[in-house]
Design a protein around this motif. Structure first.
Motif, PDB file in Angstrom:
ATOM      1  N   HIS A 152      60.530  56.623  21.670  1.00  0.00           N
ATOM      2  CA  HIS A 152      59.598  57.460  20.840  1.00  0.00           C
ATOM      3  C   HIS A 152      58.503  57.945  21.603  1.00  0.00           C
ATOM      4  N   LEU A 153      58.026  59.258  22.105  1.00  0.00           N
ATOM      5  CA  LEU A 153      57.447  59.397  23.022  1.00  0.00           C
ATOM      6  C   LEU A 153      56.011  59.591  22.178  1.00  0.00           C
ATOM      7  N   CYS A 154      54.989  59.176  22.935  1.00  0.00           N
ATOM      8  CA  CYS A 154      53.406  59.071  22.229  1.00  0.00           C
ATOM      9  C   CYS A 154      52.691  59.819  22.832  1.00  0.00           C
ATOM     10  N   HIS A 155      52.351  60.532  21.674  1.00  0.00           N
ATOM     11  CA  HIS A 155      51.181  62.055  21.717  1.00  0.00           C
ATOM     12  C   HIS A 155      52.035  62.725  23.217  1.00  0.00           C
ATOM     13  N   VAL A 156      53.332  63.352  22.724  1.00  0.00           N
ATOM     14  CA  VAL A 156      53.261  64.602  23.475  1.00  0.00           C
ATOM     15  C   VAL A 156      52.349  65.469  23.057  1.00  0.00           C
ATOM     16  N   SER A 157      52.238  66.220  24.666  1.00  0.00           N
ATOM     17  CA  SER A 157      51.018  66.885  24.654  1.00  0.00           C
ATOM     18  C   SER A 157      51.004  68.470  25.705  1.00  0.00           C
ATOM     19  N   ARG A 158      52.588  68.352  26.175  1.00  0.00           N
ATOM     20  CA  ARG A 158      52.295  69.447  27.198  1.00  0.00           C
ATOM     21  C   ARG A 158      53.746  70.564  26.709  1.00  0.00           C
ATOM     22  N   LYS A 159      53.717  71.941  26.564  1.00  0.00           N
ATOM     23  CA  LYS A 159      54.920  72.580  26.646  1.00  0.00           C
ATOM     24  C   LYS A 159      56.050  72.148  26.964  1.00  0.00           C
ATOM     25  N   ALA A 160      56.564  71.768  28.385  1.00  0.00           N
ATOM     26  CA  ALA A 160      57.371  71.536  28.612  1.00  0.00           C
ATOM     27  C   ALA A 160      58.070  70.307  27.676  1.00  0.00           C
ATOM     28  N   GLU A 161      57.324  69.097  28.189  1.00  0.00           N
ATOM     29  CA  GLU A 161      57.914  68.142  27.619  1.00  0.00           C
ATOM     30  C   GLU A 161      57.854  68.104  25.622  1.00  0.00           C
ATOM     31  N   ILE A 162      57.695  68.911  24.416  1.00  0.00           N
ATOM     32  CA  ILE A 162      58.105  68.775  23.015  1.00  0.00           C
ATOM     33  C   ILE A 162      59.304  69.711  23.934  1.00  0.00           C
ATOM     34  N   GLU A 163      59.560  71.043  24.503  1.00  0.00           N
ATOM     35  CA  GLU A 163      61.181  71.287  25.024  1.00  0.00           C
ATOM     36  C   GLU A 163      62.359  70.517  25.480  1.00  0.00           C
ATOM     37  N   LEU A 164      62.005  69.790  25.943  1.00  0.00           N
ATOM     38  CA  LEU A 164      62.852  68.595  26.184  1.00  0.00           C
ATOM     39  C   LEU A 164      62.700  67.228  25.244  1.00  0.00           C
TER      40      LEU A 164
END
Ligand code: DOR
Ligand code: ZN
Ligand code: ZN
Length: 254
Positions: A152-164
């Motif tokens: 579980h990835l906590c507090h996704v905050s960046r465009k690249a992270e949500i794309e990943l």
């Protein structure tokens, strides 16, 4: 007047500060804030003083919360440099919280062998919840795939992270993620105005990051407050800690 009936919420990411930080928050005030905000259960993070890293510190926290909490609660265990071999706590907590980056408090696993040991030994029926910013989120996803673990990835905050996250889900990785309201509603432009009050980890993103979160709502599994209160004096000091409150405001904002 039209009404919208909702079930009460479960907040899967809060920092209630007891033990060790009760001048900021305690189980009584934190769970009162939860109820005021429409939340009836909180999953509390382990970065207390002392941190929740074993059976003793779990027992202490259960005793404290049982005395004064006003709503349901459960706890995460923190991954430390030397507790990977003690997964007996697993069945009694909701997951293992692993800090792969610097944040508030001493909990951080910075060495690859330690991180691998946790991925190897943590009980398979409980998720590993990661505080992972930028590149660290790619590391966490890669390890979840290699060790076949729920991540579980906590507090996704960046465009690249949500794309990943989107790509990992498309590939069948067992991954979930949450987004915090401050990353949905504020950007680094707001941080300029708000100063140290807006200091938080992960930091507020750019407009582009913000838009990417809204454009990817279908890959976001939960909104979680990351309620992390500090006193006004601490936030206005020369060395302000990171963290913002959110239990009372998350549902109204949404
Ligand atoms: O800004 C933050 N504050 N991020 C975290 O991950 C921890 C939190 C806290 O406990 O204050
Ligand atoms: Zn975090
Ligand atoms: Zn947090």
């Amino acid at each position: 007047m039209a009404t919208l009936d909702l079930p009460a919420l479960i907040d899967i990411h809060v920092h209630l500060r007891e033990p060790g930080g009760t001048h900021k928050e305690d189980f009584s005030s934190g769970t009162a804030a939860a109820l005021a905000g429409g939340i009836v259960a909180v999953l509390d993070m382990p970065n207390n003083t002392p941190p929740l890293v074993d059976e003793d510190t779990l027992g202490d926290k259960i005793r404290l919360a049982s005395r004064s909490a006003r709503c349901d609660f459960a706890f995460y265990m923190g991954a430390s440099s030397d507790n990977a071999a003690a997964p007996t706590v697993g069945p009694h907590v909701v997951g293992l919280k692993m800090y792969l980056d610097e944040t508030y408090g001493p909990l951080r696993v910075a060495s690859l062998p330690t991180v691998m040991a946790h991925f190897r030994s943590w009980p398979r029926n409980r998720p590993i919840a990661a505080h992972a910013e930028g590149l660290s989120s790619a590391i966490a996803i890669g390890l979840a795939q290699l060790y076949d673990r729920r991540l579980h990835l906590c507090h996704v905050s960046r465009k690249a992270e949500i794309e990943l996250v989107r790509r990992a889900k498309e590939k069948g990785t067992s991954i979930t993620c949450e987004v915090a309201p401050h990353h949905l509603f504020l950007t680094e432009e707001d941080a300029k105005e708000l100063g140290s009050l807006a200091r938080t980890r992960p930091p507020l993103g750019t407009q582009e990051d913000n838009e990417a979160l809204w454009a990817n709502l279908e890959v976001i599994d939960a909104v979680a407050s990351d309620h992390a209160p500090h006193t006004i004096a601490e936030k206005q000091s020369d060395d302000p800690p990171s963290g913002v409150p959110g239990l009372e405001t998350t549902l109204p904002l949404l």
